[in-house]
Design an enzyme around this catalytic site. Structure first.
Site, PDB file in Angstrom:
ATOM      1  N   CYS A   3     -31.163  35.652  90.163  1.00  0.00           N
ATOM      2  CA  CYS A   3     -31.857  35.641  89.845  1.00  0.00           C
ATOM      3  C   CYS A   3     -32.909  36.446  89.953  1.00  0.00           C
ATOM      4  CB  CYS A   3     -31.864  34.517  88.844  1.00  0.00           C
ATOM      5  SG  CYS A   3     -30.962  33.274  88.342  1.00  0.00           S
ATOM      6  N   HIS A  39     -37.954  37.540  85.126  1.00  0.00           N
ATOM      7  CA  HIS A  39     -36.504  37.192  85.261  1.00  0.00           C
ATOM      8  C   HIS A  39     -36.475  36.286  83.707  1.00  0.00           C
ATOM      9  CE1 HIS A  39     -33.123  35.023  84.985  1.00  0.00           C
ATOM     10  NE2 HIS A  39     -33.264  34.067  85.892  1.00  0.00           N
ATOM     11  N   ASN A  59     -30.758  33.869  79.551  1.00  0.00           N
ATOM     12  CA  ASN A  59     -30.833  34.261  80.611  1.00  0.00           C
ATOM     13  C   ASN A  59     -29.125  34.980  81.563  1.00  0.00           C
ATOM     14  OD1 ASN A  59     -30.634  33.836  83.712  1.00  0.00           O
ATOM     15  ND2 ASN A  59     -31.385  31.921  83.885  1.00  0.00           N
TER      16      ASN A  59
END
Length: 325
Positions: free
Chosen positions: A119, A252, A282
Site C-alpha cells: 500500500c 492511503h 482499499n
C-alpha cells in the site's frame, strides 16, 4: 542545473462492477458469513468497492489510467522515457506489469519496472521516478499504482474481504524548472511482516502456503497511525515546511479512522483530508493516485496547491511525499 520533477497530469480507472456493502453481504451470506452495511461502515468508512472481471489484469487497469494521465498532461505515449508501476498483484510472476503496460501503450525501449511496497507502493514509485528525473536519467515518467486485490481475498474472512477493491491511478511526472516534488521519506521494518501478508508462493507448479491475504487489523491500526505521522513530519522537515503549509492531505485510503487519526495528529483540519475510501475501498498501491486524480478532476485540488501523500502497507512499509501540484 539539476532539474526538478513535477506532476503534469493525473488519471485513474475503476472496473465497471461496483459492489456495495449490501451486495457483498448477500454474497457472503451464501457462504454462511454474516456482515452488514452498518458493520462495515462503522469500522472502516467503506460503502462500496469495485471488482475487476476475471480476465482483467492489473496492466489492463493501468493502461486505462495511464491513457487518461497522458491525455491530461498533453503527452503522447511515445514521449514517455520511464515507466514505474507499483503493484502487489502483478499480471504474472514475470515479466513486470510495467513491461506489459509498455507494450500495451505501443512503445518500447525505455526502462520499465515494478515496485513492490504494497500500500506504500505509489509513494515509493513516485520517489524513485523523482530521483531518476533529478539525475537526468529520465524526463517524462509514467508512475502508476494498479491492483486487482479481489484475486487474493479470503471471502471466508469477513474482517478482511470487505476492505479491499480493484483499480488503478497514474501520474505523468516530468522534468521541470520549478519545484514539484519537494521532499519524500521512505521506511520499512521487516519484523512486522506477519501482521499483513499473503504467505504463499509458487513452487514446482504448485502453490505453497496460503495465497490469500492475512491481516492483524488491530496491530496494523496501531502501527499505521504512528508511522504515518512520523513520515509526514520528517518530510515536512526535509522540505522546510510545517503542517500549516499543507493544503491537502491525501493518505492511503485504508480505513477512515486511520486517516482521520493521522490528520488530527498533524493538526490538519478534516476538511483538508481527501477521502475516497467510502466508494473505492482499499485499493492498495492504487489508492493514493486514485484519490489524487479524483480530487484534481473535481476541482478540489488545484495547480499550485501543496499536497502531502502518505502510505503504509505490508512489509511493513511506509512513507510520504510532499509536492506542489
Amino acid at each position: 542545473m539539476t532539474p526538478f520533477s513535477r506532476i503534469t497530469g493525473t488519471g485513474s480507472f475503476l472496473p465497471p462492477r461496483r459492489v456495495t456493502n449490501d451486495d457483498l453481504a448477500r454474497e457472503l451470506a451464501q457462504r454462511g458469513i454474516e456482515t452488514s452495511d452498518q458493520w462495515i461502515v462503522e469500522r472502516t468508512g467503506i460503502r462500496a468497492r469495485h471488482f475487476a472481471a476475471p480476465d482483467v489484469t492489473s496492466s489492463d487497469l493501468a493502461l486505462e489510467a495511464s491513457t487518461r494521465a497522458l491525455e491530461a498532461a498533453g503527452r503522447q505515449a511515445s514521449e514517455v522515457d520511464l515507466i514505474v508501476v507499483a503493484t502487489s498483484t502483478p499480471d504474472m510472476v514475470f515479466p513486470s506489469s510495467a513491461a506489459i503496460l509498455q507494450h500495451k501503450l505501443g512503445i518500447a525501449g525505455c526502462p520499465a519496472f515494478d515496485v513492490q511496497a504494497v500500500c506504500s507502493g505509489f509513494v515509493y514509485a513516485l520517489t524513485v521516478a523523482d530521483a531518476l528525473i533529478k539525475t537526468g536519467s529520465a524526463r517524462c515518467a509514467l508512475v502508476v499504482g494498479a491492483e486487482v486485490f479481489s484475486r487474493i481475498l479470503d471471502f471466508d474472512d469477513r474482517t478482511t474481504c470487505v476492505l479491499f477493491g480493484d483499480g488503478a491511478g497514474a501520474v505523468v511526472l516530468e522534468a521541470s524548472d520549478e519545484p514539484g516534488i519537494l521532499a519524500s521519506d521512505l521506511h520499512a521494518d521487516g519484523k512486522h511482516v506477519g501482521i499483513l501478508c499473503v504467505p504463499g508462493q509458487v513452487s514446482g507448479g504448485k502453490v505453497l502456503g496460503t495465497p490469500l491475504l492475512h491481516m492483524d487489523g488491530q496491530a496494523v491500526f496501531k502501527l499505521a497511525v504512528r508511522v504515518l505521522e512520523d513520515a509526514a513530519r520528517n518530510t515536512l522537515a526535509k522540505a522546510g515546511k510545517t503542517e500549516a503549509d499543507i493544503d491537502w492531505l491525501i493518505p492511503h485510503q485504508a480505513n477512515i479512522r486511520i486517516m482521520e487519526g493521522t490528520a488530527k495528529k498533524l493538526k490538519v483540519p478534516l476538511e483538508k483530508l481527501v477521502v475516497t475510501v467510502h466508494d473505492h475501498g482499499n485499493t492498495s498501491a492504487a489508492s493514493i493516485p486514485l484519490a489524487l486524480d479524483e480530487s484534481v478532476r473535481s476541482g478540489k485540488v488545484k495547480k499550485g496547491d501543496t499536497v502531502m501523500l502518505e502510505g503504509v502497507g505490508g512489509g511493513f512499509t511506509w512513507g510520504a511525499v510532499l509536492l506542489t501540484l
